[in-house]
Write a protein that holds these residues in place. Structure first.
Motif, PDB file in Angstrom:
ATOM      1  N   ALA A   1       0.839  -1.198   0.000  1.00 50.52           N
ATOM      2  CA  ALA A   1       0.000   0.000   0.000  1.00 50.52           C
ATOM      3  C   ALA A   1       0.876   1.251   0.000  1.00 50.52           C
ATOM      4  O   ALA A   1       2.034   1.223   0.438  1.00 50.52           O
TER       5      ALA A   1
ATOM      6  N   ASP B   1      -3.439  -1.233  -2.020  1.00 46.13           N
ATOM      7  CA  ASP B   1      -4.238  -0.015  -2.090  1.00 46.13           C
ATOM      8  C   ASP B   1      -3.360   1.233  -2.168  1.00 46.13           C
ATOM      9  O   ASP B   1      -2.221   1.244  -1.684  1.00 46.13           O
TER      10      ASP B   1
ATOM     11  N   GLY C   1      -7.977  -6.988  -5.976  1.00 49.37           N
ATOM     12  CA  GLY C   1      -8.040  -6.883  -4.528  1.00 49.37           C
ATOM     13  C   GLY C   1      -8.675  -8.073  -3.855  1.00 49.37           C
ATOM     14  O   GLY C   1      -9.077  -7.990  -2.692  1.00 49.37           O
TER      15      GLY C   1
ATOM     16  N   ILE D   1      -9.205  -2.163  -4.001  1.00 40.85           N
ATOM     17  CA  ILE D   1      -7.947  -1.432  -3.944  1.00 40.85           C
ATOM     18  C   ILE D   1      -7.942  -0.380  -5.038  1.00 40.85           C
ATOM     19  O   ILE D   1      -8.720  -0.438  -5.990  1.00 40.85           O
ATOM     20  N   ARG D   2      -7.022   0.615  -4.900  1.00 38.93           N
ATOM     21  CA  ARG D   2      -6.997   1.753  -5.816  1.00 38.93           C
ATOM     22  C   ARG D   2      -5.591   1.975  -6.361  1.00 38.93           C
ATOM     23  O   ARG D   2      -4.617   1.889  -5.619  1.00 38.93           O
TER      24      ARG D   2
END
Length: 327
Positions: free
Chosen positions: A109, A136, A156, A163-164
């Motif tokens: 992340a 993420d 994800g 998630i981005r």
């Protein structure tokens, strides 16, 4: 009093030592031995949370894995020219599995990768990922992702958790479903090139979204250029991927304010997949230009201006924490 001063000094020394131990690392990778490490994986293993790894020009063979424990890690090419630093592999999913095929498997992340190339040279015949984005709040800036089938995966896991990733001023190439998954992904100011596989009728599909139906946002391609030397009207914008046959994988894709080349289909721009109609997914366009754009037909649904106001880059990436990496 002296004992107190000594105790305070000792405590301060311990604090400084502890802080130094947890300070973010900054290391250099160079294949010729002029850096701290000769391989990217060794540098990742030695880096702390929030560390910066600068990679000197060269070609680096083999898979790179960034584990979830390396949150905040940055990988950056030393020159700022993405073609100078190349991370390359050629493993197919058919023998290595999806994770094993990925040249870069990024679970961390808050990580950033910039100024380099990630490629899988396997070619036709199997999934063969260049990048598997599995964390993420990831940023990919000024990178090249090169592959054939399934170049870039945002995944994800199953269910509604998402998630981005933000991809900015980059280049992505492939032929079959080469931008795919169930994440919330913004591809901004990027060149997306469909490979010319020599067909007069079908030169592939750009996206394969499997967005969970509880999530309003999937893939946004914005302010970008879609190009190819393939024959006119032979490439689809995407197809509807119900991952594992899941009925709730109602993919969402919006292509907006982008330049579309003549390779994009007029009829059949969105395609069925594995028995699921593209109309079961959420596929739209808004304010595109170029030879491959259209005023809107039943095959090319257009989003209204009022709806598009809620489908911006910031909306796609905000999540519950207001993340906004948009340039």
């Amino acid at each position: 009093m002296k004992a107190i001063v000594v105790s305070l000094a000792a405590a301060l020394l311990v604090g400084l030592t502890t802080t130094a131990a947890h300070a973010a690392t900054n290391v250099t990778v160079a294949a010729d031995g002029s850096g701290n490490y000769t391989t990217i994986q060794a540098a990742i293993a030695a880096s702390s949370t929030g560390g910066v790894i600068t990679i000197k020009a060269g070609t680096y063979q083999g898979q790179v894995q960034i584990p979830a424990s390396k949150s905040g890690l940055t990988l950056q090419g030393a020159t700022g020219t993405s073609s100078d630093v190349v991370i390359t592999g050629n493993k197919p999913q058919s023998t290595a599995g999806t994770v094993g095929s990925a040249t870069v498997y990024n679970q961390a992340a808050n990580s950033t990768i910039k100024g380099l190339t990630m490629q899988n040279t396997y070619g036709a015949g199997s999934q063969a990922l260049a990048v598997y984005a599995a964390g993420d709040r990831q940023v990919y800036r000024n990178v090249r992702m090169l592959g054939y089938q399934d170049t870039f995966l945002s995944w994800g896991g199953t269910g509604s958790s998402q998630i981005r990733q933000y991809v900015y001023k980059s280049y992505i190439s492939g032929a079959v479903d080469f931008i795919y998954g169930n994440g919330a992904v913004v591809i901004d100011s990027t060149t997306i090139e469909s490979l010319n596989i020599g067909s007069s009728s079908n030169n592939g599909y750009i996206t394969a979204a499997a967005t969970d139906d509880s999530n309003p946002y999937g893939f946004l391609i914005t302010r970008s250029t879609l190009k190819s030397s393939a024959a006119a009207q032979t490439v689809a914008l995407g197809r509807c991927w119900h991952a594992g046959g899941a009925a709730d994988a109602i993919g969402q894709v919006l292509v907006r304010e982008s330049t579309l080349g003549s390779h994009i289909r007029q009829a059949g721009a969105w395609q069925d997949m594995s028995g699921f109609s593209w109309k079961t997914c959420r596929f739209t366009e808004y304010a595109n230009t170029g030879a491959g754009a259209t005023g809107g037909t039943s095959d090319r649904p257009q989003m209204s201006a009022s709806t598009a106001a809620n489908y911006t880059s910031q909306k796609y990436l905000a999540g519950a924490d207001g993340w906004n990496p948009v340039q």
